[in-house]
Design a protein around this motif. Structure first.
Motif, mmCIF file in Angstrom:
data_model
loop_
_atom_site.group_PDB
_atom_site.id
_atom_site.type_symbol
_atom_site.label_atom_id
_atom_site.label_comp_id
_atom_site.label_asym_id
_atom_site.label_seq_id
_atom_site.Cartn_x
_atom_site.Cartn_y
_atom_site.Cartn_z
ATOM 1 N N THR A 67 31.996 31.202 44.995
ATOM 2 C CA THR A 67 31.297 30.237 44.004
ATOM 3 C C THR A 67 30.071 30.999 43.479
ATOM 4 O O THR A 67 29.787 30.721 42.298
ATOM 5 N N HIS A 68 29.499 31.851 44.218
ATOM 6 C CA HIS A 68 28.161 32.720 43.523
ATOM 7 C C HIS A 68 28.018 33.685 44.498
ATOM 8 O O HIS A 68 28.692 33.981 45.521
ATOM 9 N N ARG B 13 32.657 34.584 38.676
ATOM 10 C CA ARG B 13 32.079 34.658 37.415
ATOM 11 C C ARG B 13 31.723 36.055 37.224
ATOM 12 O O ARG B 13 31.463 37.130 38.134
ATOM 13 N N GLU B 14 31.477 36.547 36.045
ATOM 14 C CA GLU B 14 31.333 38.028 35.603
ATOM 15 C C GLU B 14 29.972 38.258 36.301
ATOM 16 O O GLU B 14 29.692 39.381 36.975
ATOM 17 N N GLU B 15 29.091 37.461 36.361
ATOM 18 C CA GLU B 15 27.468 37.776 36.920
ATOM 19 C C GLU B 15 27.780 38.035 38.400
ATOM 20 O O GLU B 15 26.814 38.851 38.964
ATOM 21 N N THR B 16 28.630 37.294 38.981
ATOM 22 C CA THR B 16 28.689 37.537 40.500
ATOM 23 C C THR B 16 29.371 38.745 40.789
ATOM 24 O O THR B 16 28.886 39.304 41.932
ATOM 25 N N LEU B 17 30.479 38.945 40.029
ATOM 26 C CA LEU B 17 31.188 40.481 40.478
ATOM 27 C C LEU B 17 30.085 41.369 39.966
ATOM 28 O O LEU B 17 30.200 42.450 40.866
ATOM 29 N N GLN B 18 29.415 41.389 39.156
ATOM 30 C CA GLN B 18 28.477 42.451 38.945
ATOM 31 C C GLN B 18 27.380 42.510 39.947
ATOM 32 O O GLN B 18 27.155 43.846 40.325
ATOM 33 N N ALA B 19 26.885 41.242 40.436
ATOM 34 C CA ALA B 19 25.888 41.600 41.583
ATOM 35 C C ALA B 19 26.523 41.921 42.950
ATOM 36 O O ALA B 19 25.885 42.885 43.729
ATOM 37 N N LEU B 20 27.877 41.780 42.946
ATOM 38 C CA LEU B 20 28.383 42.556 44.164
ATOM 39 C C LEU B 20 28.660 43.922 44.030
ATOM 40 O O LEU B 20 28.333 44.845 44.967
ATOM 41 N N GLN B 21 29.081 44.393 42.797
ATOM 42 C CA GLN B 21 29.112 45.853 42.700
ATOM 43 C C GLN B 21 27.559 46.559 42.579
ATOM 44 O O GLN B 21 27.437 47.864 43.088
ATOM 45 N N VAL C 230 35.050 25.494 37.681
ATOM 46 C CA VAL C 230 34.170 24.467 36.807
ATOM 47 C C VAL C 230 32.726 25.252 37.056
ATOM 48 O O VAL C 230 32.472 25.469 38.034
ATOM 49 N N ASP C 231 32.035 24.977 35.939
ATOM 50 C CA ASP C 231 30.725 25.342 35.777
ATOM 51 C C ASP C 231 29.841 24.162 36.467
ATOM 52 O O ASP C 231 29.709 23.076 36.399
ATOM 53 N N VAL C 232 28.759 24.664 37.326
ATOM 54 C CA VAL C 232 27.873 23.863 38.005
ATOM 55 C C VAL C 232 26.365 24.550 37.817
ATOM 56 O O VAL C 232 26.150 25.441 37.378
ATOM 57 N N MET C 233 25.535 23.508 38.421
ATOM 58 C CA MET C 233 24.106 23.853 38.148
ATOM 59 C C MET C 233 23.505 24.254 39.406
ATOM 60 O O MET C 233 22.954 23.438 40.237
ATOM 61 N N HIS C 234 22.952 25.845 39.479
ATOM 62 C CA HIS C 234 22.446 26.240 40.773
ATOM 63 C C HIS C 234 21.265 27.099 40.119
ATOM 64 O O HIS C 234 21.125 27.253 38.762
ATOM 65 N N THR C 235 20.764 27.985 40.843
ATOM 66 C CA THR C 235 19.727 28.954 40.283
ATOM 67 C C THR C 235 20.363 30.115 40.079
ATOM 68 O O THR C 235 19.684 30.815 39.361
ATOM 69 N N VAL C 236 21.552 30.398 40.180
ATOM 70 C CA VAL C 236 22.380 31.597 39.538
ATOM 71 C C VAL C 236 23.729 31.170 39.074
ATOM 72 O O VAL C 236 23.883 29.786 39.522
ATOM 73 N N PRO C 237 24.216 31.759 38.297
ATOM 74 C CA PRO C 237 25.485 31.472 37.817
ATOM 75 C C PRO C 237 26.451 30.986 38.936
ATOM 76 O O PRO C 237 26.704 31.777 39.512
ATOM 77 N N THR C 238 27.281 29.684 38.906
ATOM 78 C CA THR C 238 27.769 29.439 40.171
ATOM 79 C C THR C 238 28.913 28.607 39.426
ATOM 80 O O THR C 238 29.085 27.857 38.287
ATOM 81 N N LEU C 239 30.064 28.540 40.193
ATOM 82 C CA LEU C 239 31.385 27.686 39.911
ATOM 83 C C LEU C 239 31.635 26.825 41.063
ATOM 84 O O LEU C 239 31.206 27.151 42.270
ATOM 85 N N GLY C 240 32.265 25.687 41.000
ATOM 86 C CA GLY C 240 33.004 24.958 41.588
ATOM 87 C C GLY C 240 34.347 25.229 41.342
ATOM 88 O O GLY C 240 34.754 25.706 40.376
ATOM 89 N N TYR C 241 35.284 24.686 42.135
ATOM 90 C CA TYR C 241 36.736 24.604 41.928
ATOM 91 C C TYR C 241 37.281 23.664 42.323
ATOM 92 O O TYR C 241 37.075 22.729 43.209
ATOM 93 N N THR C 242 38.206 23.195 41.441
ATOM 94 C CA THR C 242 39.585 22.223 42.089
ATOM 95 C C THR C 242 40.815 22.881 42.308
ATOM 96 O O THR C 242 40.943 23.950 41.701
ATOM 97 N N VAL C 243 41.565 22.549 43.414
ATOM 98 C CA VAL C 243 42.536 23.415 43.736
ATOM 99 C C VAL C 243 43.925 22.208 43.562
ATOM 100 O O VAL C 243 43.592 21.149 44.441
ATOM 101 N N GLN C 244 44.799 22.669 42.963
ATOM 102 C CA GLN C 244 46.098 21.631 42.827
ATOM 103 C C GLN C 244 47.371 22.059 43.242
ATOM 104 O O GLN C 244 47.567 23.181 42.850
ATOM 105 N N ASN C 245 48.046 21.369 44.006
ATOM 106 C CA ASN C 245 49.403 21.417 44.128
ATOM 107 C C ASN C 245 50.031 20.076 44.065
ATOM 108 O O ASN C 245 49.819 19.209 43.627
ATOM 109 N N SER C 246 51.384 20.301 44.354
ATOM 110 C CA SER C 246 52.192 19.251 44.153
ATOM 111 C C SER C 246 51.773 17.844 45.111
ATOM 112 O O SER C 246 52.022 16.683 44.742
#
Length: 255
Positions: free
Chosen positions: A52-53, A83-91, A135-151
């Motif tokens: 998520t972040h 998100r690109e910002e999260t991956l960059q932070a990891l690196q 899904v874009d959500v509102m936090h202090t750093v760029p953050t995602l929520g997720y929906t996960v769908q199956n049958s």
């Protein structure tokens, strides 16, 4: 689809493990300290991690996970989606050769065991029979929520967020939303701190839940250790007509 809660706390303490959810046996949503409770063969089955972040309570277990599953003769890499910002932070700050080895260069830079895949708001990643929508959500750093769908239906994870205008239209568009996992970190007495740090408190969560057109199971997560019962009581009092419960490690959700 089986979702096993490994950690759901906003901090540490006896019995408190930070955020991680195992989807079936191969996908993690967040990689907090909760993944340490998995057996070795369960860890070895994980090949996909949706973050998520970049905050530590959501990534603390990722370095040890990469170390555990590393194999010079691997057949399937470990892929991290964020998100690109999260991956960059990891690196920059984690897999940088100082804090931890850069597994995105091992065993070779041309064929690394650890792979990064940018996942931006609005993207869908399909893994087997499951669609992960960011899904874009509102936090202090760029953050995602997720929906996960199956049958069998859909479940959603808010990520860390405060009141926002982006999550709820996506949830309302999920006609078969069965489960919503949503964070609420602080009690109402700490509403100012919650807003400043980009989190819900019961009062603000209750207002946003009024926008939800469906009636899924609602599971609270990310609560500060020691505040869980007070937060749960405040949320259920504010929203008495919703099916609201508190997550704990070991909870299994079926879709």
């Amino acid at each position: 689809m089986r979702i096993r809660i490994l950690g759901c706390s906003g901090g540490i303490g006896a019995g408190s493990l930070t955020t991680a959810m195992l989807v079936d046996d191969d996908v993690l949503i967040d990689a907090g300290t909760g993944i340490g409770d998995l057996a070795l063969d369960e860890i070895d089955s994980i090949r996909h991690v949706f973050l998520t972040h970049a905050h530590l309570d959501h990534i603390a277990g990722l370095p040890m996970l990469a170390d555990r599953v590393f194999d010079e003769n691997f057949s399937v890499p470990l892929t991290v989606y964020a998100r690109e910002e999260t991956l960059q932070a990891l690196q920059d700050h984690l897999f940088n050769g100082v804090i931890w080895p850069d597994f995105a260069q091992l065993p070779t830079a041309q064929n690394p065991m650890l792979r990064y895949q940018v996942c931006s708001p609005g993207d869908t990643v399909t893994i087997g029979h499951r669609d992960f929508y960011a899904v874009d959500v509102m936090h202090t750093v760029p953050t995602l929520g997720y929906t996960v769908q199956n049958s069998g239906g859909a479940f959603a994870v808010s990520g860390d967020t405060k009141s926002n205008e982006t999550l709820w239209p996506v949830l309302n568009a999920c006609a078969d939303l069965r489960v919503l996992v949503i964070e609420v970190s602080f009690p109402d007495e700490m509403a100012g701190l919650a807003a400043e740090s980009g989190h819900y408190c019961p009062r603000t969560l209750a207002r946003d839940l009024e926008r939800l057109k469906h009636d899924p199971q609602i599971w609270l997560t990310g609560m500060k250790p020691g505040e869980e019962e007070r937060i749960l009581e405040q949320v259920t009092q504010a929203v008495p007509d919703k099916n609201i419960r508190m997550l704990s490690p070991g909870t299994v959700l079926m879709i």
